[in-house]
Design a protein around this motif. Structure first.
Motif, short mmCIF file in Angstrom:
data_model
loop_
_atom_site.label_atom_id
_atom_site.label_comp_id
_atom_site.label_asym_id
_atom_site.label_seq_id
_atom_site.Cartn_x
_atom_site.Cartn_y
_atom_site.Cartn_z
N ALA A 59 -4.61 6.00 1.61
CA ALA A 59 -4.38 4.57 1.00
C ALA A 59 -4.41 3.16 1.40
CB ALA A 59 -2.61 4.76 0.74
N VAL B 282 1.67 1.70 -4.16
CA VAL B 282 0.28 2.51 -4.52
C VAL B 282 0.01 3.84 -4.03
CG1 VAL B 282 -2.07 2.51 -4.10
CG2 VAL B 282 -1.08 0.31 -3.86
N TRP B 283 0.68 3.85 -3.04
CA TRP B 283 0.39 5.30 -2.91
C TRP B 283 2.13 6.47 -3.20
CZ3 TRP B 283 4.69 8.50 -0.05
CH2 TRP B 283 4.80 9.49 0.52
N ALA C 77 -0.64 7.65 -8.23
CA ALA C 77 -1.86 7.98 -9.47
C ALA C 77 -3.40 7.49 -8.33
CB ALA C 77 -1.65 6.30 -10.15
N LEU C 78 -3.44 6.91 -7.64
CA LEU C 78 -4.53 6.99 -7.19
C LEU C 78 -4.78 8.37 -5.41
CD1 LEU C 78 -5.05 2.88 -6.46
CD2 LEU C 78 -6.03 4.89 -8.49
N TYR C 79 -3.76 8.48 -5.61
CA TYR C 79 -3.61 9.17 -3.60
C TYR C 79 -2.25 10.68 -4.24
CZ TYR C 79 -5.99 5.41 -2.09
OH TYR C 79 -6.15 4.21 -1.76
N ASN D 148 0.82 -1.04 -0.36
CA ASN D 148 0.01 0.49 -0.02
C ASN D 148 0.84 1.20 -0.19
OD1 ASN D 148 -2.70 -0.32 0.24
ND2 ASN D 148 -2.35 -2.43 1.40
#
Length: 178
Positions: A130, A113-114, A118-120, A110
């Motif tokens: 995230a 991801v952060w 792209a998302l956060y 995670n």
């Protein structure tokens, strides 16, 4: 190849192949594979290569993705937890290793991801968001890791009882690759 290594490889490959079957989100054998490899393979390179190789093969079928460095990095850390578990195999240590691997996987992937942005947003609030968004999946990760750890470690323990040739465990010097 001796019988022990053959059985270990077979268990790992069967668990990796199960990634290709339909399953609830995050209920996979991934961290349990790395934990099992760390506990049972005699050399560090084997402990890393077998579960990561199995992951790569299944990822080639499922599809490659941008989080691979984070996923595989967390699995390499799970191998190290598995080495700790393998020093004195008990159900409690296996369970602690499975939960520890789940936590590591959650934190590392995670974060990835952060970090990809792209998302956060790349802020402290974005990082927190995230992790909060991933909490519903964490329960499944822990459940899957505990289930697959029980299947792998328990299954192999039963096989060791039934087949004396499988009982030989590598020593500490061999584990260190010496």
């Amino acid at each position: 190849m001796n019988a022990r290594v053959g059985v270990l490889l077979g268990l790992v490959l069967a668990a990796a192949a199960s990634r290709l079957l339909p399953h609830p989100p995050n209920v996979t054998p991934v961290a349990a594979l790395a934990l099992f490899g760390g506990a049972h393979f005699g050399r560090l390179w084997q402990a890393c290569a077998v579960p990561l190789g199995a992951m790569l093969l299944s990822d080639l079928v499922i599809g490659l993705h941008a989080l691979i460095p984070f996923v595989y990095g967390s699995l390499a850390l799970a191998v190290l937890i598995g080495i700790w578990v393998g020093r004195r195999l008990t159900p409690g240590r296996v369970a602690a290793g499975a939960v520890g691997s789940s936590v590591l996987f959650f934190l590392v992937t995670n974060f990835g991801v952060w970090a990809q942005g792209a998302l956060y947003p790349r802020t402290a609030d974005g990082l927190l968001a995230a992790y909060v968004a991933a909490l519903p999946f964490f329960r499944n990760t822990v459940a899957g890791d505990l289930f697959y750890a029980a299947v792998l470690f328990g299954g192999f323990a039963l096989l060791e009882r039934a087949v004396p040739a499988l009982r030989t465990r590598p020593g500490v010097m061999e584990r260190a690759g010496r």
